[in-house]
Scaffold this motif. Structure first.
Motif, PDB file in Angstrom:
ATOM      1  N   ARG A 283       6.751  -2.891  -1.637  1.00 10.64           N
ATOM      2  CA  ARG A 283       8.052  -2.370  -1.238  1.00 10.64           C
ATOM      3  C   ARG A 283       8.119  -1.954   0.225  1.00 10.64           C
ATOM      4  O   ARG A 283       9.193  -1.649   0.733  1.00 10.64           O
ATOM      5  CB  ARG A 283       8.399  -1.169  -2.125  1.00 10.64           C
ATOM      6  N   ASP A 284       7.001  -1.967   0.904  1.00 14.25           N
ATOM      7  CA  ASP A 284       6.931  -1.443   2.264  1.00 14.25           C
ATOM      8  C   ASP A 284       7.708  -2.324   3.240  1.00 14.25           C
ATOM      9  O   ASP A 284       7.546  -3.553   3.275  1.00 14.25           O
ATOM     10  CB  ASP A 284       5.469  -1.356   2.700  1.00 14.25           C
ATOM     11  N   VAL A 285       8.540  -1.707   4.093  1.00 12.89           N
ATOM     12  CA  VAL A 285       9.389  -2.459   5.013  1.00 12.89           C
ATOM     13  C   VAL A 285       8.570  -3.169   6.079  1.00 12.89           C
ATOM     14  O   VAL A 285       8.916  -4.290   6.499  1.00 12.89           O
ATOM     15  CB  VAL A 285      10.451  -1.531   5.655  1.00 12.89           C
ATOM     16  N   ILE A 286       7.473  -2.576   6.513  1.00  6.80           N
ATOM     17  CA  ILE A 286       6.628  -3.217   7.521  1.00  6.80           C
ATOM     18  C   ILE A 286       5.933  -4.443   6.928  1.00  6.80           C
ATOM     19  O   ILE A 286       5.871  -5.508   7.555  1.00  6.80           O
ATOM     20  CB  ILE A 286       5.591  -2.231   8.089  1.00  6.80           C
ATOM     21  N   ALA A 287       5.425  -4.317   5.712  1.00  4.62           N
ATOM     22  CA  ALA A 287       4.772  -5.447   5.054  1.00  4.62           C
ATOM     23  C   ALA A 287       5.756  -6.591   4.842  1.00  4.62           C
ATOM     24  O   ALA A 287       5.426  -7.766   5.070  1.00  4.62           O
ATOM     25  CB  ALA A 287       4.166  -5.008   3.728  1.00  4.62           C
ATOM     26  N   LYS A 288       6.961  -6.266   4.416  1.00  4.00           N
ATOM     27  CA  LYS A 288       7.972  -7.301   4.204  1.00  4.00           C
ATOM     28  C   LYS A 288       8.339  -7.989   5.520  1.00  4.00           C
ATOM     29  O   LYS A 288       8.480  -9.218   5.575  1.00  4.00           O
ATOM     30  CB  LYS A 288       9.222  -6.690   3.574  1.00  4.00           C
ATOM     31  N   THR A 289       8.482  -7.202   6.570  1.00  4.53           N
ATOM     32  CA  THR A 289       8.818  -7.766   7.875  1.00  4.53           C
ATOM     33  C   THR A 289       7.694  -8.653   8.390  1.00  4.53           C
ATOM     34  O   THR A 289       7.939  -9.739   8.937  1.00  4.53           O
ATOM     35  CB  THR A 289       9.113  -6.643   8.887  1.00  4.53           C
TER      36      THR A 289
END
Length: 286
Positions: free
Chosen positions: A64-70
């Protein structure tokens, strides 16, 4: 042997992972536009947050992490390797890890590394840190076999533990990575010296993306991201603590050449330490 362009991204992460993700994307795209195939960001790319309750509310699982997704999206879109130097990730047991993430050109997560050594220190002028009160330390070293080089992982305070880098070099690592958020005080004293030492003693490239400047949570970090060759020469350096990108050519043939000239990885010998009792000198002044 391979030749490729590597980039180190310097950031000034604040307390909002969403805002940090915007800066992260802008700087990764800038580095990719310079031709970098491997791009590394600093420790705590997702946020530097002192407040315990705020950390608990903002950080989440890697899925769910935004940095990982980006990072995954950018790696796939740009066809590059994106190494998030670290971000805070909520583990399944409810504890936080200071975790590095490496995504490949298909966007998939290749591997992770959890920071092993916790920054528990008491510096001059009352500066004190207890990373172990917020994060659970990792227990394993990691070496990733990429198409162009073998990559060894570390994070910030790990830099002061040369045995980690030696183990990774002996496992074949040609590029040692040290994403960091060095404090201004320790950075001014030790950053360049320690990074050059790790490169020289292991005959390896070192890539170290840094946080820099005064952050929203009040801390101050040193900046001066570096890329160093196996002979200890600086190939690229951020000349300030401002957000920026630096790029350098990595030629893994230089690793083999340095290790052939000074084969200390092969020449190391086992030894024992003798403890010698203190000797009392007769007639010595008390």
């Amino acid at each position: 042997m391979s030749v490729f362009l590597a980039a180190a991204v310097q950031m000034r992460s604040g307390t909002s992972p969403d805002r940090n993700a915007v800066d992260f994307e802008r700087l990764v795209r800038e580095a990719a536009s310079k031709g970098a195939r491997y791009i590394q960001t600093p420790e705590m790319t997702g946020g530097l947050i002192r407040n315990k309750d705020a950390r608990a509310a903002l950080f989440t699982s890697v899925e769910r992490d935004v940095i990982a997704k980006t990072a995954s999206r950018l790696a796939a879109e740009l066809g590059i390797f994106v190494h998030v130097g670290s971000t805070a990730i909520l583990r399944e047991d409810g504890k936080l890890a200071n975790r590095a993430l490496l995504h490949g050109p298909d966007g998939a997560l290749i591997t992770t590394y959890d920071k092993i050594h916790m920054f528990d220190v008491d510096l001059d002028n009352g500066e004190s840190w207890r990373e172990s009160s917020a994060y659970e330390p990792g227990t394993r070293a990691v070496v990733a076999d990429l198409p162009f080089a073998k990559l060894g992982f570390a994070i910030c305070y790990d830099l002061r533990f040369p045995q980690l880098f030696r183990a990774e070099a002996l496992a074949g690592a040609q590029v040692l990575t040290v994403p960091a958020a060095f404090t201004r005080q320790t950075g001014e004293a030790h950053w360049h010296t320690l990074l050059r030492a790790r490169a020289i003693e292991n005959g390896a490239f070192v890539i170290a993306s840094a946080q820099g400047g005064v952050h929203e949570d009040g801390r101050e970090t040193y900046g001066h991201s570096l890329i160093i060759d196996p002979w200890g020469r600086t190939l690229a350096e951020a000349d300030s603590n401002e957000p920026s990108t630096i790029v350098a050519e990595i030629d893994t043939a230089q690793v083999a050449a340095a290790r052939a000239k000074i084969p200390n990885l092969k020449n190391a010998r086992a030894f024992e330490v003798d403890e010698v009792a203190a000797i009392e000198l007769k007639g010595a002044a008390s």
